[in-house]
Design a protein around this motif. Structure first.
Motif, PDB file in Angstrom:
ATOM      1  N   VAL A  94       0.857  -1.189   0.000  1.00  0.00           N
ATOM      2  CA  VAL A  94       0.000   0.000   0.000  1.00  0.00           C
ATOM      3  C   VAL A  94       0.898   1.245   0.000  1.00  0.00           C
ATOM      4  O   VAL A  94       1.964   1.262   0.624  1.00  0.00           O
ATOM      5  N   THR A  95       0.483   2.289  -0.689  1.00  0.00           N
ATOM      6  CA  THR A  95       1.253   3.536  -0.719  1.00  0.00           C
ATOM      7  C   THR A  95       1.174   4.212   0.652  1.00  0.00           C
ATOM      8  O   THR A  95       0.102   4.628   1.089  1.00  0.00           O
ATOM      9  N   ALA A 116      -7.642   4.655  -5.424  1.00  0.00           N
ATOM     10  CA  ALA A 116      -8.156   5.817  -6.152  1.00  0.00           C
ATOM     11  C   ALA A 116      -7.449   7.105  -5.738  1.00  0.00           C
ATOM     12  O   ALA A 116      -7.760   8.170  -6.256  1.00  0.00           O
ATOM     13  N   GLY A 117      -6.516   7.020  -4.796  1.00  0.00           N
ATOM     14  CA  GLY A 117      -5.792   8.209  -4.350  1.00  0.00           C
ATOM     15  C   GLY A 117      -6.394   8.915  -3.160  1.00  0.00           C
ATOM     16  O   GLY A 117      -5.944  10.005  -2.804  1.00  0.00           O
ATOM     17  N   ASN A 118      -7.414   8.334  -2.515  1.00  0.00           N
ATOM     18  CA  ASN A 118      -7.997   8.924  -1.315  1.00  0.00           C
ATOM     19  C   ASN A 118      -7.066   8.694  -0.133  1.00  0.00           C
ATOM     20  O   ASN A 118      -6.530   7.600   0.041  1.00  0.00           O
ATOM     21  N   LYS A 119      -6.905   9.731   0.705  1.00  0.00           N
ATOM     22  CA  LYS A 119      -6.023   9.631   1.862  1.00  0.00           C
ATOM     23  C   LYS A 119      -6.792   9.034   3.046  1.00  0.00           C
ATOM     24  O   LYS A 119      -7.834   9.553   3.449  1.00  0.00           O
ATOM     25  N   ILE A 120      -6.241   7.967   3.610  1.00  0.00           N
ATOM     26  CA  ILE A 120      -6.842   7.256   4.742  1.00  0.00           C
ATOM     27  C   ILE A 120      -5.880   7.324   5.919  1.00  0.00           C
ATOM     28  O   ILE A 120      -4.669   7.190   5.742  1.00  0.00           O
TER      29      ILE A 120
END
Length: 137
Positions: A94-95, A116-120
């Motif tokens: 994971v990034t 999708a590029g959402n920050k978690i």
């Protein structure tokens, strides 16, 4: 490869950015009844209903009418669990945007990106971690 840690304890943290921080704080506190949990600085305040965490950050961009969610957080119950999630997500490829860090108010977290590029943000927060919910009877 590490196995997945225990179940996350809910999606109970969301962070939004607003150009009118004071006005939004008054709305959430005076109109909706939330309480100030922590005022990190003049540009960041954390609010709560008692079992959640809403972060209001000051934006330097005027409001456009489009919602501006910065990130959302999944609560974990301990610092050890936070570290286990970090190691697991790292092993999964994971990034990772950062490493676990202390916020200064007892909370610790780190950030990752979904596909999708959402920050978690997996987050340990002593004010809400460890709480359990049950269905109304």
């Amino acid at each position: 490869m590490p196995s997945r840690p225990g179940r996350l304890n809910g999606l109970r943290h969301i962070a939004i950015v607003v150009p009118n921080l004071e006005e939004c704080e008054r709305f959430y506190v005076e109109v909706l009844g939330m309480e100030v949990l922590n005022r990190a600085n003049q540009d960041l305040v954390y609010l709560t209903c008692g079992n959640d965490n809403l972060s209001l950050g000051r934006s330097d961009v005027p409001s456009s009418g489009v919602q501006a969610v910065d990130h959302y957080g999944f609560v974990v119950d301990s610092l050890e669990e936070l570290e286990a999630w970090y190691q697991y997500l790292k092993a999964q490829g994971v990034t990772l945007l950062d490493r676990p860090f202390a916020h200064g108010d007892g909370a610790h977290s780190f950030h990752v990106l979904d596909p999708a590029g959402n920050k978690i943000q997996p987050i340990y927060h002593p004010a809400i971690s460890g709480q359990r919910f049950s269905a109304p009877t």
